[in-house]
Design an enzyme around this catalytic site. Structure first.
Site: not given
Length: 454
Positions: A155, A191
């Site tokens: 990311k 997450d």
């Protein structure tokens, strides 16, 4: 929109039922390998053990801090658990500047500790001894609840000195360097684990957490006897353990080549992490807009869209090169638009190409391109979720879902369900629930559940 040439051109993006079945079979086999001691190394999906073994009961009480780092912003949260499945969440968002995303790891963790200090001061809890759960949404090997080694950055992050290091230790050291914080790092989690915990806090039938946002990953509740890499002492008093599949890497060994297109290969080649996270690159928000841009560019070159426009070569120039001008959010706006007005679509076309009032036909064509890209993405998520649901072997499985793509795309949920109806066993009921403040509240819950054991 009955343009047969455009349909034919987009055919490689439309997955047939037999392709979905084949992807499903390959995915299930990778999960099996990821859990096996002998084949773990060869598996695309590493199925990392999270060491989270208790789901919340809903009766947890107390104040907990949570940190949530997974992209260009991170959140600090103060979560007050009140029992009865209730929680009050206060949070602030802090930016991670580009130079910190690419700089030394120590600066990143100092920046996080600084924001943490600002937050506890602002929320008047600086003097309290608070347990903290740290959601760190990058591929990690967990060696325990508070010990996680970063496998590789994804990311857009590339901080030096963090890969292969324990991020729990790096955070504790940054907190210690300041000398003004009473914070105890109780858990490091992904997450997806946070999303699962957060949704399970509200609904005990939640056994899977999935994120479809900047990145894409899932975790699920597995029986301890299925997890060969879990040390024996964790199997004594517990029946279950959460597994972080790291399914974004499915396809890294070539298993998805039978459905990948030239556009997918192009995106992979230009990315910071070429050759890895192949599944994620077909699904997540970081790449979907770019996929549409590449397809649109090729459609323009083949004269399949904006056929009557004079300055075709100007459009091609506009879309060429390094321009990341087609944003993923545009896909959601175009697919939510109303036929035949196409107000939002026309605005986007004007913004991109300067066309004052695009024809209904061109709006429909652009929408069809977007639908092919997002429907394929959602179908692939459906493949993975079906594999996990069937593996869990419960009569009903709820999937907790978070992430911007799922949240804001008007049809992503429906596209996913359509694939899942084809692949989930007939005797299993499933449902999807949107996570409210997912990975943040989940991190606090993991800290709460961990403190319960202390």
């Amino acid at each position: 929109m009955h343009d047969e040439r455009l349909k034919e051109f987009l055919k490689p993006l439309v997955l047939s039922d037999s392709q979905l079945q084949e992807a499903y079979k390959r995915f299930c086999n990778e999960i099996r390998k990821g859990l096996s001691a002998r084949e773990h190394e060869q598996a695309d999906t590493k199925c990392y053990v999270t060491y989270v073994q208790d789901l919340p009961t809903g009766n947890e009480v107390g104040k907990y801090l949570a940190l949530d780092l997974g992209g260009t912003n991170f959140r600090v949260l103060l979560v007050t658990l009140k029992g009865h499945h209730e929680a009050v969440v206060e949070s602030e968002i802090y930016a991670v500047p580009k130079d910190i995303m690419l700089g030394p790891g120590e600066e990143l963790f100092d920046h996080i500790a600084q924001c943490l200090a600002t937050f506890v001061e602002g929320h008047k809890v600086a003097s309290e001894h608070l347990p903290l759960g740290f959601t760190f949404s990058f591929p990690c090997v967990q060696l325990g609840l508070t010990k996680a080694l970063l496998v590789r950055w994804t990311k857009g992050f590339q901080c030096s000195g963090v890969e292969q290091e324990d991020v729990g230790r790096l955070l504790k050291e940054a907190i210690a360097r300041r000398g003004d914080l009473e914070i105890h790092v109780m858990a490091i989690l992904n997450d997806t684990t946070g999303t699962l915990m957060s949704c399970a806090h509200r609904n005990p039938e939640c056994h899977i957490g999935v994120i479809i946002g900047t990145g894409c990953n899932a975790c699920y509740v597995e029986k301890v006897d299925q997890v060969e890499l879990l040390e024996p002492e964790y199997k004594v008093n517990n029946r279950y353990v959460l597994i972080n599949t790291e399914w974004g890497a499915f396809g890294d060994g070539g298993l998805l080549d039978f459905i990948r297109t030239d556009y997918d290969k192009e995106i992979d080649k230009k990315s910071l992490n070429a050759g890895t996270q192949i599944f994620e690159k077909m699904i997540s928000g970081m790449y979907l807009g770019e996929l549409v841009r590449l397809i649109l560019l090729e459609a323009l070159k083949r004269n399949l869209i904006f056929v009557l426009s004079q300055n075709k070569s100007a459009f091609i120039t506009k879309l060429s090169g390094e321009c990341e001008c087609f944003e993923t959010s545009m896909i959601s706006e175009i697919e939510a638009d109303v036929f035949p007005e196409f107000k939002k679509t026309r605005e986007i076309i004007k913004q991109l190409f300067g066309i004052e009032k695009a024809s209904v036909e061109d709006c429909q064509k652009l929408r069809y391109i977007c639908e092919c890209v997002s429907q394929r993405a959602a179908s692939l998520v459906g493949v993975g979720l079906s594999g996990l649901i069937n593996k869990i072997e419960e009569p009903k499985v709820v999937v907790g879902v978070d992430g911007s793509v799922y949240r804001f795309h008007p049809k992503f949920d429906a596209y996913m369900r359509a694939t899942m109806k084809k692949l989930v066993k007939d005797n299993v009921e499933f449902d999807l629930m949107l996570s409210e403040d997912g990975s943040g509240r989940g991190a606090a819950l993991v800290a709460a559940v961990a403190s319960r054991g202390n």
